[in-house]
Design a protein around this motif. Structure first.
Motif, PDB file in Angstrom:
ATOM      1  N   PHE A  28       8.778  11.759   0.213  1.00 44.87           N
ATOM      2  CA  PHE A  28       9.222  11.311   1.537  1.00 44.87           C
ATOM      3  C   PHE A  28       8.802   9.870   1.812  1.00 44.87           C
ATOM      4  O   PHE A  28       7.642   9.501   1.629  1.00 44.87           O
ATOM      5  CB  PHE A  28       8.648  12.218   2.629  1.00 44.87           C
ATOM      6  N   ILE A  29       9.758   9.072   2.227  1.00 46.48           N
ATOM      7  CA  ILE A  29       9.490   7.683   2.601  1.00 46.48           C
ATOM      8  C   ILE A  29      10.182   7.406   3.929  1.00 46.48           C
ATOM      9  O   ILE A  29      11.375   7.653   4.084  1.00 46.48           O
ATOM     10  CB  ILE A  29      10.027   6.698   1.532  1.00 46.48           C
ATOM     11  N   TRP A  30       9.425   6.909   4.904  1.00 44.92           N
ATOM     12  CA  TRP A  30      10.006   6.489   6.169  1.00 44.92           C
ATOM     13  C   TRP A  30       9.301   5.217   6.609  1.00 44.92           C
ATOM     14  O   TRP A  30       8.181   5.244   7.101  1.00 44.92           O
ATOM     15  CB  TRP A  30       9.857   7.594   7.221  1.00 44.92           C
ATOM     16  N   PRO A  31       9.926   4.062   6.361  1.00 41.80           N
ATOM     17  CA  PRO A  31       9.276   2.779   6.624  1.00 41.80           C
ATOM     18  C   PRO A  31       8.788   2.628   8.060  1.00 41.80           C
ATOM     19  O   PRO A  31       9.382   3.169   9.000  1.00 41.80           O
ATOM     20  CB  PRO A  31      10.390   1.759   6.319  1.00 41.80           C
ATOM     21  N   CYS A  32       7.688   1.895   8.207  1.00 45.30           N
ATOM     22  CA  CYS A  32       7.128   1.543   9.521  1.00 45.30           C
ATOM     23  C   CYS A  32       6.531   2.726  10.268  1.00 45.30           C
ATOM     24  O   CYS A  32       6.369   2.678  11.484  1.00 45.30           O
ATOM     25  CB  CYS A  32       8.173   0.842  10.402  1.00 45.30           C
ATOM     26  N   ARG A  33       6.236   3.803   9.542  1.00 46.81           N
ATOM     27  CA  ARG A  33       5.501   4.923  10.136  1.00 46.81           C
ATOM     28  C   ARG A  33       4.173   5.027   9.393  1.00 46.81           C
ATOM     29  O   ARG A  33       4.066   5.681   8.382  1.00 46.81           O
ATOM     30  CB  ARG A  33       6.283   6.239  10.027  1.00 46.81           C
ATOM     31  N   PHE A  34       3.181   4.300   9.905  1.00 50.40           N
ATOM     32  CA  PHE A  34       1.869   4.178   9.273  1.00 50.40           C
ATOM     33  C   PHE A  34       2.034   3.813   7.799  1.00 50.40           C
ATOM     34  O   PHE A  34       1.401   4.367   6.913  1.00 50.40           O
ATOM     35  CB  PHE A  34       1.041   5.459   9.426  1.00 50.40           C
ATOM     36  N   GLU A  35       2.916   2.859   7.573  1.00 51.60           N
ATOM     37  CA  GLU A  35       3.201   2.389   6.223  1.00 51.60           C
ATOM     38  C   GLU A  35       2.137   1.385   5.800  1.00 51.60           C
ATOM     39  O   GLU A  35       1.814   0.456   6.541  1.00 51.60           O
ATOM     40  CB  GLU A  35       4.583   1.745   6.180  1.00 51.60           C
ATOM     41  N   ARG A  36       1.606   1.568   4.601  1.00 53.43           N
ATOM     42  CA  ARG A  36       0.463   0.776   4.163  1.00 53.43           C
ATOM     43  C   ARG A  36       0.857  -0.333   3.180  1.00 53.43           C
ATOM     44  O   ARG A  36       1.594  -0.110   2.233  1.00 53.43           O
ATOM     45  CB  ARG A  36      -0.573   1.683   3.499  1.00 53.43           C
ATOM     46  N   PHE A  37       0.337  -1.524   3.442  1.00 54.74           N
ATOM     47  CA  PHE A  37       0.427  -2.649   2.515  1.00 54.74           C
ATOM     48  C   PHE A  37      -1.000  -3.175   2.329  1.00 54.74           C
ATOM     49  O   PHE A  37      -1.444  -4.060   3.073  1.00 54.74           O
ATOM     50  CB  PHE A  37       1.339  -3.750   3.063  1.00 54.74           C
ATOM     51  N   GLY A  38      -1.736  -2.596   1.390  1.00 55.17           N
ATOM     52  CA  GLY A  38      -3.139  -2.952   1.207  1.00 55.17           C
ATOM     53  C   GLY A  38      -3.959  -2.544   2.415  1.00 55.17           C
ATOM     54  O   GLY A  38      -4.011  -1.359   2.772  1.00 55.17           O
TER      55      GLY A  38
END
Length: 382
Positions: free
Chosen positions: A270-280
């Motif tokens: 499951f992928i849903w961008p901008c829902r507690f999405e982590r970049f480091g």
């Protein structure tokens, strides 16, 4: 008529004048748009609509079904609003349909969301899809997507948002959301407020519709344990996705038989961008209302995220003051971004993120999905 998709979308996104639902219904009828799509699942609610739509789509696709989805807002590209099997409509098809509909758009002076709704209807009617999962924009009763004839109604939850259009009490807002419940169309909901549940039951009785209340377990331990039909699963996603996943599971299992392996696959991928999405050490979460901010705070606590700084920006039609009050225990920096509806800040989001990264171990960007999607594009391209 338009020669390029960029030119077409620039025009569409500038169209903001809206009309009543009744007037839009007359336009749909006047030009004979087919609203009787096959197997329509109509999704309303204050938060979690997009995630629930995605879970439903993913679960149906595990069984080989072709699924059309209509969602908003988009994260990166306008095309995302209209998709088939998770793939956004192509620039060529979108431009073709915009030009095809342009005489109607021009004559009727349609708004962006009205245009998108007609494009969606036109596109899906060209295809032989098994299911259509349609997300409301705002509310339900007067939302332009409510011209469709649905087979299942889904209401995620009721919270304070868009009060200027939906009313100042939760029951007022619930009345609008319940507008998607049609005659003999079952309703699924994860709402917890008993007064609202009683109201939903009343509406379902009047409509001769079956009422399904999906109860959510009280769990605060990450990863989150989920039980469904005597099988146990672990969810490595934000806590609020427990509600959305269980709601989707109950909806889809009323239509088809789900296998344990398929459910595990959907959860894992499951992928849903901008829902507690982590970049480091940077987290992006489009919490755009009071309930969203409360869920974000719960997720931060349950993940044991330490030394958190917040970069915040919201839109003028949101209750930014109350959202900031909820975040008072964190170091919050107000930022600005390029949107005519931005409440603004004294510093650019780029500079705000840079400063907060120096001050804190972890930085969360939130306050508006439009804001967070703008930041996401910046982060990815950096």
């Amino acid at each position: 008529m338009f020669n390029t998709i960029k030119e077409a979308l620039s025009f569409i996104e500038s169209q903001r004048v809206k009309r009543s639902f009744e007037d839009f219904q007359k336009i749909v009828d006047r030009y004979h748009f087919n609203v009787n799509l096959k197997n329509v699942i109509h999704v309303a609610g204050t938060n979690g609509k997009g995630s629930t739509v995605t879970f439903i789509k993913d679960l149906l696709m595990t069984q080989g079904y072709h699924v059309g989805t209509f969602t908003s807002p988009y994260i990166i590209k306008h095309n995302e609003r209209i998709a088939v099997d998770g793939k956004p409509i192509s620039d060529l098809d979108l431009l073709r349909l915009i030009n095809q509909l342009y005489p109607i758009i021009e004559k009727e002076h349609l708004s962006m969301f009205e245009i998108d709704t007609l494009i969606m209807l036109s596109y899906f009617n060209e295809l032989d899809l098994d299911y259509h999962v349609i997300e409301c924009g705002i509310g339900g009763l007067n939302d332009k997507t409510n011209v469709i004839q649905s087979n299942i109604a889904v209401i995620t939850n009721i919270g304070y948002d868009h009060q200027f259009m939906l009313g100042n009490t939760l029951l007022d807002i619930a009345c609008h959301k319940a507008g998607i419940i049609k005659e003999r169309v079952p309703l699924f909901t994860t709402e917890k407020n008993q007064e609202i549940l009683t109201y939903f039951q009343k509406v379902c009785k009047e409509k001769q519709s079956t009422f399904y209340h999906v109860e959510i377990p009280d769990s605060h331990h990450y990863p989150y344990p989920i039980s469904f039909k005597e099988n146990d699963y672990l969810l490595y996603l934000p806590s609020y996705q427990v509600d959305n996943l269980l709601l989707a599971l109950h909806v889809v299992s009323s239509l088809i038989e789900l296998k344990r392996g398929d459910i595990e696959s959907v959860i894992e991928h499951f992928i849903w961008p901008c829902r507690f999405e982590r970049f480091g050490s940077l987290y992006l979460d489009g919490a755009h209302n009071i309930n969203g901010i409360m869920a974000l705070i719960q997720t931060i606590k349950e993940r044991n995220l330490e030394d958190v700084g917040i970069v915040f920006s919201s839109l003028i039609d949101k209750d930014g003051t109350k959202m900031l009050e909820l975040l008072k225990n964190y170091d919050v920096m107000l930022a600005d971004f390029e949107d005519e509806r931005s409440q603004g800040g004294h510093i650019s989001y780029q500079e705000a993120i840079s400063i907060m990264k120096e001050k804190h171990k972890n930085v969360v960007v939130t306050g508006s999905l439009h804001f967070v999607s703008t930041v996401r594009q910046y982060v990815i391209s950096a």
